[in-house]
Motif scaffolding. Structure first.
Motif, PDB file in Angstrom:
ATOM      1  N   LYS A  82     151.562  33.269 -11.187  1.00  0.00           N
ATOM      2  CA  LYS A  82     151.042  34.630 -11.307  1.00  0.00           C
ATOM      3  C   LYS A  82     150.606  35.261  -9.974  1.00  0.00           C
ATOM      4  N   ALA A  83     149.708  34.609  -9.239  1.00  0.00           N
ATOM      5  CA  ALA A  83     149.177  35.248  -8.028  1.00  0.00           C
ATOM      6  C   ALA A  83     150.299  35.452  -7.004  1.00  0.00           C
ATOM      7  N   GLY A  84     150.215  36.575  -6.269  1.00  0.00           N
ATOM      8  CA  GLY A  84     151.246  36.894  -5.274  1.00  0.00           C
ATOM      9  C   GLY A  84     151.457  35.772  -4.278  1.00  0.00           C
ATOM     10  N   VAL A  85     150.348  35.162  -3.836  1.00  0.00           N
ATOM     11  CA  VAL A  85     150.441  34.077  -2.850  1.00  0.00           C
ATOM     12  C   VAL A  85     151.225  32.899  -3.437  1.00  0.00           C
ATOM     13  N   HIS A  86     150.938  32.579  -4.700  1.00  0.00           N
ATOM     14  CA  HIS A  86     151.654  31.476  -5.364  1.00  0.00           C
ATOM     15  C   HIS A  86     153.136  31.832  -5.519  1.00  0.00           C
TER      16      HIS A  86
ATOM     17  N   LYS B  78     149.274  43.089 -11.724  1.00  0.00           N
ATOM     18  CA  LYS B  78     148.639  43.553 -10.478  1.00  0.00           C
ATOM     19  C   LYS B  78     148.465  42.437  -9.442  1.00  0.00           C
ATOM     20  N   TYR B  79     148.507  41.179  -9.857  1.00  0.00           N
ATOM     21  CA  TYR B  79     148.368  40.057  -8.922  1.00  0.00           C
ATOM     22  C   TYR B  79     149.660  39.800  -8.143  1.00  0.00           C
ATOM     23  N   SER B  80     150.770  40.356  -8.617  1.00  0.00           N
ATOM     24  CA  SER B  80     152.062  40.035  -8.012  1.00  0.00           C
ATOM     25  C   SER B  80     152.209  40.692  -6.648  1.00  0.00           C
ATOM     26  N   GLY B  81     152.981  40.042  -5.807  1.00  0.00           N
ATOM     27  CA  GLY B  81     153.276  40.602  -4.492  1.00  0.00           C
ATOM     28  C   GLY B  81     154.680  41.158  -4.479  1.00  0.00           C
TER      29      GLY B  81
ATOM     30  N   VAL C 162     152.587  48.983  -9.842  1.00  0.00           N
ATOM     31  CA  VAL C 162     152.263  47.777 -10.635  1.00  0.00           C
ATOM     32  C   VAL C 162     150.786  47.431 -10.439  1.00  0.00           C
ATOM     33  N   LYS C 163     150.286  47.529  -9.213  1.00  0.00           N
ATOM     34  CA  LYS C 163     148.890  47.159  -8.934  1.00  0.00           C
ATOM     35  C   LYS C 163     147.914  48.149  -9.556  1.00  0.00           C
TER      36      LYS C 163
END
Ligand code: AKG
Length: 402
Positions: free
Chosen positions: A308-312, A341-344, A371-372
């Motif tokens: 989920k998280a952008g960094v991941h 919103k967590y996506s990069g 998206v954010k």
């Protein structure tokens, strides 16, 4: 001729899957411990289907139930044992029984590969449940094990509540059961109080004191440590690990087959069962039990390989090992990215490319911004394309869905 071939193949199978020197194998108890989950009953048809599925993935032993509990259990056990005799099921069939002569006779009369007889061995169980002294219990254990053995079946003795028993006494119990004819003893962590260090120590000490006996670990999950305790028990000397599919069982259940098998593969490099078939058996037991796994369930839960998280997401796109312990394909799963919103930028671009949409950098920036801003949970492809249309004015959904 056909029969000799079947028995030869069965011997080869057992040599590989059932414990011998330095081999570890799974005993799955979905049909016995698993049916002790509050609210769960399995139909005869499900019992047969689950047994076949467990055999197909390579489980060494299947604990099919206690025939003295209810007539439907006995009737399903008969069918499963017939399938074993016909070569359709390869796993060893284990029947559970109280330490009561009538129950043991009933169990042995079905001609399973093994009868497992249990008796509580902690002072707590001896005093409040059995109302016996330690000495009285030893002679009951010896009598019941040799009674079962005299019916021509292999016998496992289960030391119930072994993790809360005095260790010196537990060793006496294991010796007694072994000398009376039980070639295997299950050391049960009946209320899930082992820690990995203690489990490793208990198994190592019991094994050193009674080297000839095969040891099973039956670990309850009351504190969420069943998988860790089972791994540690193996390090101490256990060569059979009890599991249930989806971790079913009394209270918080026992070691889940899928999680233990995957953890064992990660830590020891050995596939104890056909890991890629785990999602199939998960779904089967969800349907049979009516209990659906939570999305965060390890290995087979919906989210187990979703980032989920952008960094991941960016890390996984660069190299999946950054945030995955094993490749999802090993356990029959696929990787996914949850977009919100967590996506990069990288994950959103990756998803759009998969959908056949290639955007200029400025347009992509606008999509990411939108998206954010949205604070929407998990965007579907459809939602993402709608955003792209909004920022670009192009009807992508019509193109993509064509
Ligand atoms: C338990 O002690 O929790 C049991 O269900 C019995 C375990 C066994 O037979 O190995």
């Amino acid at each position: 001729m056909l029969y000799s071939w079947l028995s030869f193949l069965n011997s080869c199978y057992l040599w590989w899957h059932v414990p011998g020197e330095s081999r570890v194998s799974i005993l799955d108890s979905t049909l016995r411990e698993g049916e002790q989950t509050p609210g769960v009953v399995f139909s005869e048809e499900w019992r047969v289907r689950i047994s076949k599925a467990l055999s197909d993935i390579g489980v060494g032993m299947i604990e099919v139930g206690d025939p003295s509990v209810a007539p439907d259990i006995k009737s399903a056990i008969k069918k499963i044992i017939k399938l074993k005799k016909d070569g359709e099921i390869r796993s060893h069939i284990v029947v559970h029984s109280r330490a009561v002569k009538q129950d043991l006779e009933n169990a042995a009369s079905l001609e399973p590969d093994r009868v497992a007889v249990f008796y509580g061995v902690s002072d707590l169980h001896l005093k409040h449940k059995h109302r016996k002294t330690r000495e009285e219990a030893l002679s009951i254990i010896a009598e019941m094990v040799s009674f079962a053995k005299s019916h021509g079946v292999a016998v496992r003795f289960t030391a119930e509540d072994a993790s809360r028993a005095d260790l010196g006494y537990l060793i006496e119990v294991v010796k007694t059961a072994y000398e009376a004819g039980a070639d295997r003893v299950s050391i049960a962590d009946t209320v899930g109080v082992f820690t990995p260090d203690r489990a490793r120590e208990v198994f190592a000490k019991v094994k050193a004191a009674v080297p000839g006996v095969g040891l099973d670990i039956h670990a309850h999950n009351d504190f969420g440590m069943a998988v860790a305790n089972s791994l540690a028990a193996v390090e101490g000397g256990a060569d059979v690990v009890h599991t249930t599919v989806n971790g079913l069982g009394e209270r918080a259940g026992i070691t889940p087959l899928q999680v233990f098998a995957a953890a064992y593969y990660y830590h020891k490099g050995v596939k104890l069962v056909e890991l890629e078939k785990l999602p199939e058996i998960t779904a089967m037991v969800e349907a049979a039990s009516g209990i659906t796994l939570m999305p965060t369930y390890p290995i087979v839960g919906e989210n187990a390989f979703t980032h989920k998280a952008g960094v991941h997401q960016a890390g996984v796109l660069a190299n999946p090992e950054t945030y995955e312990p094993i490749p999802p394909e090993v356990v029959g799963r696929q990787r996914d990215f949850s977009l919100d919103k967590y996506s990069g930028r990288k994950a959103i671009q990756h998803r759009l490319e998969k959908l056949g949409v290639s955007l200029q950098p400025e347009a992509l920036d606008k999509v990411v911004e939108e998206v954010k801003r949205m604070n929407a949970p998990r965007l579907r492809d459809e939602d993402l394309l709608e955003i792209v249309e909004k920022v670009s004015g192009v009807r992508y959904r019509a193109i993509v869905n064509r």
